[in-house]
Design a protein around this motif. Structure first.
Motif, PDB file in Angstrom:
ATOM      1  N   GLY A  58      -0.214  -2.694  -8.162  1.00 44.82           N
ATOM      2  CA  GLY A  58       1.246  -2.693  -8.081  1.00 44.82           C
ATOM      3  C   GLY A  58       1.752  -1.591  -7.162  1.00 44.82           C
ATOM      4  N   LEU A  59       1.140  -0.410  -7.262  1.00 42.50           N
ATOM      5  CA  LEU A  59       1.527   0.703  -6.397  1.00 42.50           C
ATOM      6  C   LEU A  59       1.271   0.365  -4.930  1.00 42.50           C
ATOM      7  CD1 LEU A  59       2.410   3.663  -5.995  1.00 42.50           C
ATOM      8  CD2 LEU A  59       0.016   4.322  -6.354  1.00 42.50           C
ATOM      9  N   SER A  60       0.151  -0.266  -4.647  1.00 42.72           N
ATOM     10  CA  SER A  60      -0.193  -0.610  -3.263  1.00 42.72           C
ATOM     11  C   SER A  60       0.806  -1.601  -2.672  1.00 42.72           C
ATOM     12  CB  SER A  60      -1.608  -1.191  -3.207  1.00 42.72           C
ATOM     13  OG  SER A  60      -2.556  -0.233  -3.628  1.00 42.72           O
ATOM     14  N   PHE A  61       1.196  -2.598  -3.466  1.00 41.77           N
ATOM     15  CA  PHE A  61       2.190  -3.561  -2.985  1.00 41.77           C
ATOM     16  C   PHE A  61       3.533  -2.866  -2.762  1.00 41.77           C
ATOM     17  CE2 PHE A  61      -0.843  -6.758  -3.954  1.00 41.77           C
ATOM     18  CZ  PHE A  61      -0.437  -7.900  -3.287  1.00 41.77           C
ATOM     19  N   PHE A  62       3.884  -1.965  -3.660  1.00 44.35           N
ATOM     20  CA  PHE A  62       5.141  -1.218  -3.512  1.00 44.35           C
ATOM     21  C   PHE A  62       5.118  -0.380  -2.232  1.00 44.35           C
ATOM     22  CE2 PHE A  62       7.424   2.806  -4.234  1.00 44.35           C
ATOM     23  CZ  PHE A  62       8.718   2.320  -4.363  1.00 44.35           C
ATOM     24  N   LEU A  63       3.993   0.304  -1.982  1.00 45.37           N
ATOM     25  CA  LEU A  63       3.882   1.131  -0.783  1.00 45.37           C
ATOM     26  C   LEU A  63       3.923   0.293   0.489  1.00 45.37           C
ATOM     27  CD1 LEU A  63       1.171   3.738  -1.865  1.00 45.37           C
ATOM     28  CD2 LEU A  63       3.639   4.092  -1.623  1.00 45.37           C
ATOM     29  N   PHE A  64       3.352  -0.913   0.418  1.00 47.01           N
ATOM     30  CA  PHE A  64       3.387  -1.782   1.597  1.00 47.01           C
ATOM     31  C   PHE A  64       4.826  -2.162   1.931  1.00 47.01           C
ATOM     32  CE2 PHE A  64       2.868  -5.618   4.116  1.00 47.01           C
ATOM     33  CZ  PHE A  64       1.787  -5.297   4.921  1.00 47.01           C
ATOM     34  N   GLY A  65       5.615  -2.450   0.894  1.00 44.07           N
ATOM     35  CA  GLY A  65       7.022  -2.751   1.114  1.00 44.07           C
ATOM     36  C   GLY A  65       7.776  -1.561   1.668  1.00 44.07           C
ATOM     37  N   CYS A  66       7.476  -0.377   1.113  1.00 47.14           N
ATOM     38  CA  CYS A  66       8.126   0.847   1.607  1.00 47.14           C
ATOM     39  C   CYS A  66       7.738   1.114   3.060  1.00 47.14           C
ATOM     40  CB  CYS A  66       7.728   2.038   0.742  1.00 47.14           C
ATOM     41  SG  CYS A  66       8.440   2.009  -0.917  1.00 47.14           S
ATOM     42  N   MET A  67       6.464   0.820   3.384  1.00 49.34           N
ATOM     43  CA  MET A  67       5.991   1.025   4.749  1.00 49.34           C
ATOM     44  C   MET A  67       6.780   0.169   5.725  1.00 49.34           C
ATOM     45  SD  MET A  67       2.034   0.865   6.054  1.00 49.34           S
ATOM     46  CE  MET A  67       1.822  -0.847   5.515  1.00 49.34           C
ATOM     47  N   GLY A  68       7.077  -1.072   5.318  1.00 47.75           N
ATOM     48  CA  GLY A  68       7.831  -1.949   6.189  1.00 47.75           C
ATOM     49  C   GLY A  68       9.232  -1.430   6.454  1.00 47.75           C
TER      50      GLY A  68
END
Length: 259
Positions: A15-25
């Motif tokens: 879940g954290l990784s998906f959240f960070l990917f969204g933040c990265m975008g």
């Protein structure tokens, strides 16, 4: 008890990784990239530097997920060929992370994106800067792909068109073959394995496997196309090449499944 704790840790980490990917975008590509873009140069230089930046960020992202224990990854076979330019990289598509993994390993990679992404306010600037390929018209798309390959970029294509459902036979669409024939490209096959299977087309992010999964890239030799009669028309030739590619990947998936 330890297995249960490990499961919940990996669930949290996913879940954290998906959240960070969204933040990265949003943060990196939507807010920070427009500020640094003027310092990346112009034209071809800017394109290569942007792609290198994308590759580096995706490599850090993969390393982060490995560090927290969600996944492991490996690159096998002729991995040095990934750094060469002008390759039409053809890969199967078992997992959501396939494109991230491939770009992380290819410093001058381009790919085909949906035209709708160009209208996304957070992604249109980096997509254009990286020279990613998009077009509404199929013939124009093929021409743009050929231009990228002739210019030294490596184009990533998933001929299946979408993620493979586990257990289904390999079935390629004809677009990759049409691009390869039009561009007379160097075909570099990359076989991807995800063990155990996860993040497939119909799985939610929280449906994680019982243990950490491993993504493996097996880089093959450049493919030599079977000689055919010059009297064969382009549509027939495209179908023939598509069948050749399917046969290759069926064999490779069976042969390297142990990895």
């Amino acid at each position: 008890m330890l297995e249960r704790l490990n499961f919940y840790w990996r669930l949290f980490g996913t879940g954290l990784s998906f959240f960070l990917f969204g933040c990265m975008g949003i943060l990196v590509w939507g807010l920070m990239f427009p500020l640094i873009a003027p310092f990346l140069g112009r034209g071809e230089i800017k394109k290569r530097r942007t792609r290198g930046l994308m590759s580096g960020i995706f490599r850090l992202y993969m390393d982060f997920m490995r560090l927290i224990g969600i996944l492991d990854y490996r690159v096998l076979g002729r991995r040095e060929q990934l750094a060469e330019g002008g390759n039409l990289v053809i890969a199967n598509h078992p997992c959501l992370l396939d494109i991230v993994f491939l770009i992380s390993q290819i410093p001058n990679a381009t790919c085909i994106v949906k035209p709708a992404l160009i209208r996304n306010p957070f992604m249109r600037i980096p997509i254009r800067a990286a020279g990613y390929v998009y077009a509404e018209d199929p013939e124009m798309l093929i021409r743009h792909c050929a231009e990228e390959l002739k210019g030294g970029g490596s184009l990533i294509i998933f001929p299946e068109g979408t993620r493979t459902k586990p257990g289904n036979a390999v079935k390629f669409q004809r677009g990759a073959a049409a691009i390869a024939l039009h561009a007379k490209a160097n075909l570099l096959p990359v076989t991807i394995h995800c063990t155990p299977s996860t993040l497939t087309k119909h799985e939610k992010w929280y449906q994680i496997p019982q243990k950490r999964f491993t993504l493996s890239l097996y880089v093959g030799d450049h493919m030599r196309l079977t000689p055919v009669s010059e009297k064969i028309g382009r549509p027939q030739l495209t179908r023939l090449l598509t069948r050749q590619l399917e046969a290759y990947f069926i064999e490779q998936l069976a042969q390297h499944g142990k990895y």
